[in-house]
Design an enzyme around this catalytic site. Structure first.
Site, PDB file in Angstrom:
ATOM      1  N   ARG A 199       0.831  -1.218   0.000  1.00 28.58           N
ATOM      2  CA  ARG A 199       0.000   0.000   0.000  1.00 28.58           C
ATOM      3  C   ARG A 199       0.863   1.264   0.000  1.00 28.58           C
ATOM      4  O   ARG A 199       0.381   2.369  -0.154  1.00 28.58           O
ATOM      5  CB  ARG A 199      -0.906   0.022   1.235  1.00 28.58           C
ATOM      6  CG  ARG A 199      -1.908  -1.099   1.251  1.00 28.58           C
ATOM      7  CD  ARG A 199      -2.962  -0.906   2.300  1.00 28.58           C
ATOM      8  NE  ARG A 199      -3.826   0.235   2.010  1.00 28.58           N
ATOM      9  CZ  ARG A 199      -4.740   0.259   1.053  1.00 28.58           C
ATOM     10  NH1 ARG A 199      -4.903  -0.783   0.273  1.00 28.58           N
ATOM     11  NH2 ARG A 199      -5.487   1.334   0.867  1.00 28.58           N
TER      12      ARG A 199
ATOM     13  N   CYS B 122      -2.864  -6.038   2.804  1.00 26.51           N
ATOM     14  CA  CYS B 122      -3.696  -7.144   3.283  1.00 26.51           C
ATOM     15  C   CYS B 122      -5.156  -6.959   2.916  1.00 26.51           C
ATOM     16  O   CYS B 122      -5.657  -5.835   2.866  1.00 26.51           O
ATOM     17  CB  CYS B 122      -3.550  -7.236   4.797  1.00 26.51           C
ATOM     18  SG  CYS B 122      -1.923  -7.838   5.270  1.00 26.51           S
TER      19      CYS B 122
HETATM   20  N1  EPU Z   1      -9.964   4.699   5.174  1.00 25.33           N
HETATM   21  C1  EPU Z   1     -10.888   5.190   4.298  1.00 25.33           C
HETATM   22  N2  EPU Z   1     -10.444   5.992   3.268  1.00 25.33           N
HETATM   23  C2  EPU Z   1      -9.126   6.308   3.101  1.00 25.33           C
HETATM   24  C3  EPU Z   1      -8.178   5.796   4.022  1.00 25.33           C
HETATM   25  C4  EPU Z   1      -8.633   4.989   5.057  1.00 25.33           C
HETATM   26  O1  EPU Z   1     -12.092   4.930   4.417  1.00 25.33           O
HETATM   27  O2  EPU Z   1      -8.785   7.028   2.153  1.00 25.33           O
HETATM   28  C5  EPU Z   1     -10.417   3.807   6.271  1.00 25.33           C
HETATM   29  C6  EPU Z   1      -9.885   2.376   6.097  1.00 25.33           C
HETATM   30  O3  EPU Z   1     -10.670   1.629   5.197  1.00 25.33           O
HETATM   31  C7  EPU Z   1      -9.923   1.854   7.506  1.00 25.33           C
HETATM   32  C8  EPU Z   1      -9.605   3.105   8.338  1.00 25.33           C
HETATM   33  O4  EPU Z   1      -9.850   4.234   7.500  1.00 25.33           O
HETATM   34  O5  EPU Z   1     -11.211   1.413   7.825  1.00 25.33           O
HETATM   35  C9  EPU Z   1      -8.182   3.176   8.851  1.00 25.33           C
HETATM   36  O6  EPU Z   1      -7.267   3.034   7.786  1.00 25.33           O
HETATM   37  P1  EPU Z   1      -5.832   3.726   7.803  1.00 25.33           P
HETATM   38  O7  EPU Z   1      -5.730   4.651   6.641  1.00 25.33           O
HETATM   39  O8  EPU Z   1      -5.569   4.267   9.158  1.00 25.33           O
HETATM   40  O9  EPU Z   1      -4.883   2.483   7.545  1.00 25.33           O
HETATM   41  P2  EPU Z   1      -3.636   2.405   6.596  1.00 25.33           P
HETATM   42  O10 EPU Z   1      -2.835   3.654   6.654  1.00 25.33           O
HETATM   43  O11 EPU Z   1      -4.019   1.862   5.268  1.00 25.33           O
HETATM   44  C10 EPU Z   1      -1.975   1.575   8.444  1.00 25.33           C
HETATM   45  C11 EPU Z   1      -1.135   0.349   8.632  1.00 25.33           C
HETATM   46  C12 EPU Z   1      -2.015  -0.825   8.981  1.00 25.33           C
HETATM   47  C13 EPU Z   1      -2.782  -0.501  10.259  1.00 25.33           C
HETATM   48  C14 EPU Z   1      -3.585   0.794  10.064  1.00 25.33           C
HETATM   49  C15 EPU Z   1      -4.286   1.231  11.325  1.00 25.33           C
HETATM   50  C16 EPU Z   1       0.685   0.748   7.132  1.00 25.33           C
HETATM   51  C17 EPU Z   1       1.410   0.361   5.897  1.00 25.33           C
HETATM   52  N3  EPU Z   1      -0.419   0.066   7.412  1.00 25.33           N
HETATM   53  O12 EPU Z   1      -2.828   1.269   7.338  1.00 25.33           O
HETATM   54  O13 EPU Z   1      -1.151  -1.915   9.237  1.00 25.33           O
HETATM   55  O14 EPU Z   1      -3.645  -1.557  10.575  1.00 25.33           O
HETATM   56  O15 EPU Z   1      -2.702   1.853   9.627  1.00 25.33           O
HETATM   57  O16 EPU Z   1      -3.378   1.461  12.337  1.00 25.33           O
HETATM   58  O17 EPU Z   1       1.112   1.635   7.868  1.00 25.33           O
HETATM   59  C18 EPU Z   1      -0.366  -4.096   9.092  1.00 25.33           C
HETATM   60  O18 EPU Z   1       0.734  -3.656   9.455  1.00 25.33           O
HETATM   61  O19 EPU Z   1      -0.619  -5.341   8.998  1.00 25.33           O
HETATM   62  C19 EPU Z   1      -1.440  -3.174   8.775  1.00 25.33           C
HETATM   63  C20 EPU Z   1      -2.554  -3.528   8.141  1.00 25.33           C
END
Ligand code: EPU
Length: 451
Positions: free
Chosen positions: A98, A122
């Site tokens: 991502r 994931c």
């Molecule tokens: N969301 C939206 N729209 C967006 C962005 C996010 O609706 O444009 C929603 C997502 O669908 C989710 C929520 O907001 O329901 C939180 O998503 P977030 O953007 O915080 O997650 P992320 O940045 O994609 C990172 C970590 C994840 C971790 C989450 C929450 C990385 C590469 N990934 O993901 O880690 O679970 O923050 O802390 O930093 C992992 O390491 O296995 C992993 C999945």
């Protein structure tokens, strides 16, 4: 099936000491930030995991020379010749991670345009990027979605803006930070995520010359600057990996010291760990002196014997209980007496892995309702996002297929805790986020081998 399988002989407590390196969810973003500097950056303690390889490949394609430093785990990034890459070259990395979405701001600043391939990561829900794109448009970028990926440009440059996130998304907050630091004028981001990994990214950007204020109530204010230089940084340790090994110690009735684990970033986990009946001791670091080699700090986690207790917990954004801590801990909760409740409020589909635990003898029911906590975004929306875990259950061996990174680690823990020999398929997925996990398992006395 393929030879991507680990044969696990369960029933032996994990005992020993392992070390965690820089957090996966910081290191990959710190690598993207190197694009913004006009001189080389140095990042220490970088784990050898798949996400790091993907970002290294993408940086290389864009002219950033990445070399190994003198210290084990040190990478040096030279961004003096940032250049465009072809969509075909970039698309080699389609579906692998991502992180590419975070290249938008830095590439727009350096090149005036960006191409982002299809994202991977994931499968734990739809994982939209609408907040990212909305924010980029607010800065003045144009975004064109095509079947091959996203094409972005900034014909009139990027300008500071006032923007409120609908939900404190980690990735979207990082997107805003990496874009705002060199946008013209001031940006105010409301409802920002404030995870320790984000604060560490802010520290890196500040080292590079950025001006960023973190106010109370999730407000971050960024004053754009014209140029940034390289940084030298030792990242915060991986608190998700640390908690995963802690949960493994508890589920196998073992004793694991995690060097590098930091209490301040894991407080919420430690409170739940203690409520379940696990014990831990924080060992402080002692700097080396002439007469003393010093000591690396960490946390020792162990099962004190006797029964574990059921708990109710709700995953949430920081400072809440991390969504990524949930899956490994649930395996330990299958061993606790009573009914535990887990309400997953960050991702709508992150409980599917519990089915595999049930085939091993666990008793876990999942529900659409918001159980045991405050109503969340997923209530009454047809997502099974609450789990009730009845325990203790005797786990027995099974053949398991790993669905995603964190669920995969929980399958592994279940196989280690179960009686008998399990076959865990798809274990290579675990290499995306856990450095050398097979060597670490061996050093903790686990009986696991490739067939
Ligand atoms: N969301 C939206 N729209 C967006 C962005 C996010 O609706 O444009 C929603 C997502 O669908 C989710 C929520 O907001 O329901 C939180 O998503 P977030 O953007 O915080 O997650 P992320 O940045 O994609 C990172 C970590 C994840 C971790 C989450 C929450 C990385 C590469 N990934 O993901 O880690 O679970 O923050 O802390 O930093 C992992 O390491 O296995 C992993 C999945």
């Amino acid at each position: 099936m393929t030879d991507d399988v680990l044969v696990v002989h369960g029933g032996t407590p994990l005992e020993g000491r392992i070390r965690v390196r820089g957090a996966k969810n910081l290191v990959s973003k710190a690598m993207v930030a190197t694009l913004l500097g006009d001189s080389p950056s140095r990042l220490f303690d970088v784990p050898k995991i798949r996400d790091v390889e993907v970002v290294r490949g993408l940086l290389g394609l864009h002219g950033v020379k990445v070399t190994d430093g003198t210290e084990d785990g040190e990478l040096v990034f030279d961004p003096s010749n940032v250049e465009s890459a072809s969509t075909d070259q970039i698309n080699v990395h389609a579906g692998s991670s991502r992180i590419p979405i975070l290249f938008c701001g830095p590439l727009l600043h350096r090149l005036g345009h960006a191409f982002i391939p299809d994202l991977g990561g994931c499968h734990i829900g739809p994982r939209p990027i609408d907040f990212h794109l909305q924010a980029l448009r607010e800065f003045g970028a144009t975004v064109e979605k095509t079947p091959e990926g996203l094409h972005l440009s900034a014909p009139n440059g990027l300008h500071g803006t006032k923007f409120a996130l609908p939900y404190p998304s980690v990735g979207a907050t990082e997107q805003v930070l990496l874009t705002a630091v060199m946008a013209e004028g001031v940006t105010e981001l409301r409802n920002a995520a404030v995870e320790p990994e984000i604060i560490d990214l802010i520290c890196i950007l500040q080292k590079m010359g950025a001006i960023i204020k973190v106010h109370t109530d999730r407000v971050i204010e960024i004053q754009g600057v014209k140029r940034l230089h390289g940084y030298s940084h030792r990242p915060i340790p991986d608190r998700i990996e640390a908690a995963s090994w802690a949960a493994a110690a508890l589920a196998t009735r073992g004793h694991v010291e995690v060097l590098g684990a930091q209490q301040a970033d894991m407080m919420t986990f430690l409170n739940i760990f203690r409520s379940v009946g696990g014990e831990y001791e924080v060992t402080d670091a002692r700097p080396p002196k002439l007469s003393d080699p010093g000591q690396e700090g960490g946390i020792r986690f162990w099962h004190p014997g006797g029964e574990l207790h059921a708990v109710a917990l709700e995953t949430d954004v920081h400072p809440g209980f991390m969504t990524d801590w949930q899956q490994p801990l649930v395996v330990a909760l299958t061993q606790a007496r009573g009914l535990s409740i887990v309400h997953e409020t960050v991702y709508e589909q992150r409980l599917g892995y519990t089915e595999a635990l049930n085939t091993m003898g666990a008793n876990i029911q999942v529900y659409r309702d918001c159980l045991g906590g405050t109503p969340c975004r997923f209530g009454r929306r047809n997502f099974k996002h609450s789990a009730v875990i009845a325990g203790p259950s005797k786990l027995h061996a099974a053949d398991l297929v790993i669905p995603d990174l964190r669920a995969g680690f929980s399958h592994l823990i279940a196989a280690l805790a179960a009686e008998g020999t399990s076959r865990v398929y798809g274990v290579d997925l675990i290499n995306r986020g856990y450095e050398d996990f097979e060597a670490k398992l061996a050093s903790l006395g686990a009986h696991a081998e490739r067939p």
